[in-house]
Write a protein that holds these residues in place. Structure first.
Motif, PDB file in Angstrom:
ATOM      1  N   SER A   1     -18.217 -25.486  -9.638  1.00 40.02           N
ATOM      2  CA  SER A   1     -17.620 -26.803  -9.427  1.00 40.02           C
ATOM      3  C   SER A   1     -18.104 -27.433  -8.125  1.00 40.02           C
ATOM      4  O   SER A   1     -18.454 -28.617  -8.093  1.00 40.02           O
ATOM      5  CB  SER A   1     -16.097 -26.684  -9.423  1.00 40.02           C
TER       6      SER A   1
ATOM      7  N   ALA B   1     -21.826 -28.382  -8.343  1.00 39.48           N
ATOM      8  CA  ALA B   1     -22.077 -29.533  -9.218  1.00 39.48           C
ATOM      9  C   ALA B   1     -21.481 -30.829  -8.679  1.00 39.48           C
ATOM     10  O   ALA B   1     -21.669 -31.891  -9.284  1.00 39.48           O
ATOM     11  CB  ALA B   1     -21.493 -29.254 -10.604  1.00 39.48           C
ATOM     12  N   SER B   2     -20.805 -30.748  -7.538  1.00 37.16           N
ATOM     13  CA  SER B   2     -20.069 -31.921  -7.046  1.00 37.16           C
ATOM     14  C   SER B   2     -20.923 -32.863  -6.204  1.00 37.16           C
ATOM     15  O   SER B   2     -20.458 -33.933  -5.802  1.00 37.16           O
ATOM     16  CB  SER B   2     -18.868 -31.471  -6.217  1.00 37.16           C
ATOM     17  N   GLY B   3     -22.166 -32.469  -5.924  1.00 40.27           N
ATOM     18  CA  GLY B   3     -23.028 -33.319  -5.101  1.00 40.27           C
ATOM     19  C   GLY B   3     -23.326 -32.666  -3.771  1.00 40.27           C
ATOM     20  O   GLY B   3     -23.079 -31.466  -3.588  1.00 40.27           O
ATOM     21  N   PRO B   4     -23.870 -33.412  -2.799  1.00 41.30           N
ATOM     22  CA  PRO B   4     -24.182 -32.843  -1.487  1.00 41.30           C
ATOM     23  C   PRO B   4     -22.921 -32.300  -0.815  1.00 41.30           C
ATOM     24  O   PRO B   4     -21.868 -32.928  -0.842  1.00 41.30           O
ATOM     25  CB  PRO B   4     -24.739 -34.051  -0.708  1.00 41.30           C
ATOM     26  N   VAL B   5     -23.017 -31.105  -0.234  1.00 40.27           N
ATOM     27  CA  VAL B   5     -21.832 -30.488   0.372  1.00 40.27           C
ATOM     28  C   VAL B   5     -22.133 -30.025   1.802  1.00 40.27           C
ATOM     29  O   VAL B   5     -22.512 -28.890   2.029  1.00 40.27           O
ATOM     30  CB  VAL B   5     -21.301 -29.304  -0.469  1.00 40.27           C
TER      31      VAL B   5
ATOM     32  N   SER C   1     -20.932 -33.875   7.587  1.00 41.75           N
ATOM     33  CA  SER C   1     -21.295 -35.265   7.308  1.00 41.75           C
ATOM     34  C   SER C   1     -20.061 -36.161   7.411  1.00 41.75           C
ATOM     35  O   SER C   1     -18.960 -35.774   7.016  1.00 41.75           O
ATOM     36  CB  SER C   1     -21.903 -35.378   5.904  1.00 41.75           C
TER      37      SER C   1
ATOM     38  N   HIS D   1     -19.646 -39.122   5.864  1.00 38.16           N
ATOM     39  CA  HIS D   1     -19.409 -39.973   4.698  1.00 38.16           C
ATOM     40  C   HIS D   1     -18.503 -39.275   3.682  1.00 38.16           C
ATOM     41  O   HIS D   1     -17.971 -38.173   3.934  1.00 38.16           O
ATOM     42  CB  HIS D   1     -20.731 -40.392   4.057  1.00 38.16           C
TER      43      HIS D   1
ATOM     44  N   TYR E   1     -19.026 -37.733   0.820  1.00 36.09           N
ATOM     45  CA  TYR E   1     -19.386 -36.385   0.371  1.00 36.09           C
ATOM     46  C   TYR E   1     -18.963 -35.339   1.404  1.00 36.09           C
ATOM     47  O   TYR E   1     -18.492 -34.242   1.047  1.00 36.09           O
ATOM     48  CB  TYR E   1     -20.893 -36.297   0.118  1.00 36.09           C
TER      49      TYR E   1
ATOM     50  N   ARG F   1     -15.244 -34.709   1.145  1.00 39.79           N
ATOM     51  CA  ARG F   1     -14.882 -33.843   0.024  1.00 39.79           C
ATOM     52  C   ARG F   1     -15.235 -32.388   0.314  1.00 39.79           C
ATOM     53  O   ARG F   1     -14.504 -31.468  -0.073  1.00 39.79           O
ATOM     54  CB  ARG F   1     -15.585 -34.326  -1.254  1.00 39.79           C
TER      55      ARG F   1
END
Length: 370
Positions: free
Chosen positions: A22, A25-29, A33, A35, A37, A40
């Motif tokens: 999960s 697959a959620s994007g840049p981590v 950062s 922003h 992302y 999250r």
């Protein structure tokens, strides 16, 4: 097939694997950062800290430092206080004994024939002045023997209230109740508890702990204790593993103990003179280290591998070389007895039927080799 080497590593649970996927697959981590992302990623990381604390009583989320595993955590503690004397038992994992010995000022306290720390020797060996770090394992990886950690802490604090007390809980976490009371730093790995390999935690008793110099310097992540972009997916998986065990703790302990005891009893009944090391001491519920008189342990492990029963002759981090177990030698075993011993360790992914079938195979193969 029966995988009975859970003290070396375990398979990720389905929930852990799902948590890791999960995050990936959620994007840049990158939690650093600024922003969305990054926000999250930070949220996932903080949730993982909360989940860790569900299994460790008295732990603060802000005192949980994510790292790559027990070896890194142990080194971070034992190399973090320069000029300190380090006191350990003589049955510690190599990730404790090696950095302690490299320190140059290393005191070892013996265990008795039951594998328990000699507390009279501890009192006599505690230095009365100077910086002091103590590092005592909660449970032994080879025998499963559980140390009376809070009694040991009381003994140390009576003589040296200023000591920095570290506990290696790699084999205890999720197998016995863990309480942070009196502990300055606790370390463990994720992969011993169905978490992802390459994950671990260093938990401080005080969230504002500042006595240790960081092992890794850089951007100051993890409250400046462990620099480097965090492994958010790994942390999420580790947190899930801890949460899952916390939610089913009593059932997991009961199931593992039933399997271990059933297996151990059956093997000792079917193979004459077999006996379990540390059986008269408190043990974690999943571990059995059995002496097979007249049988070479390495040969037995090799034959069992061919039969689909997977076990070991000692700690996986050091069992690649043919040396007698230092743990068993410390408990008074001869070299011959140590070489004739094999460790079996269960997880909640085993079954009672597996334990019974494995016992039949182990006893049969041992008799053939005798």
């Amino acid at each position: 097939m029966a995988y009975l080497d859970a003290n070396a590593t375990t398979v990720c649970s389905p929930g852990v694997a799902a948590a890791v996927r999960s995050v990936l697959a959620s994007g840049p981590v990158n939690p650093s950062s600024i922003h969305g992302y990054g926000a999250r990623a930070r949220e996932a990381l903080e949730q993982a800290r909360d989940d860790v604390c569900a299994l460790i009583r008295g732990a603060f989320p802000e005192a949980v430092i994510f790292n790559s595993g027990g070896t890194e955590g142990n080194n971070a503690v034992l190399r973090g206080l320069t000029a300190a004397t380090i006191l350990t038992s003589n049955v510690e994992h190599p990730s404790v004994s090696a950095p302690a010995s490299a320190n140059g000022k290393h005191i070892t306290v013996p265990v008795d024939t039951f594998g328990l720390l000699d507390q009279e020797a501890l009192r006599n060996l505690l230095p009365l002045d100077g910086l002091l770090v103590t590092s005592i394992q909660w449970a032994n990886s080879e025998t499963g023997v559980v140390q009376p950690i809070h009694e040991i802490i009381e003994t140390i604090r009576r003589v040296r209230p200023d000591a920095f007390i570290h506990v290696d809980a790699a084999q205890a976490i999720g197998r016995i109740p863990i309480e942070m009371s009196g502990i300055d730093a606790l370390t463990c790995s994720g992969h011993k508890l169905h978490g992802p390999p390459g994950t671990g935690i260093l938990v401080f008793g005080d969230p504002d702990e500042d006595r240790l110099s960081p092992l890794i310097l850089g951007g100051g992540q993890e409250r400046r204790h462990r620099s480097g972009t965090q492994n958010v997916a790994g942390a999420a998986g580790l947190g899930t593993a801890f949460k899952e065990r916390a939610q089913g703790f009593e059932d997991a302990i009961s199931v593992m103990k039933q399997m271990r005891d059933t297996f151990e009893t059956a093997v000792c009944e079917k193979f004459q003179d077999a006996s379990a090391h540390g059986a008269r001491s408190p043990r974690v519920p999943n571990t059995s280290n059995i002496h097979f008189p007249g049988v070479e342990g390495i040969a037995l492990v090799g034959r069992l591998d061919q039969e689909g029963v997977y076990c070991s002759v000692g700690a996986a981090c050091s069992s690649g070389r043919p040396e007698p177990s230092q743990v068993l030698l410390a408990m008074g075993c001869s070299e011959t007895e140590a070489f004739q011993s094999v460790r079996f360790s269960f997880s909640i992914m085993n079954t009672i039927d597996e334990a019974l079938r494995a016992a039949e195979i182990v006893a049969r193969v041992a008799r053939e080799l005798q």
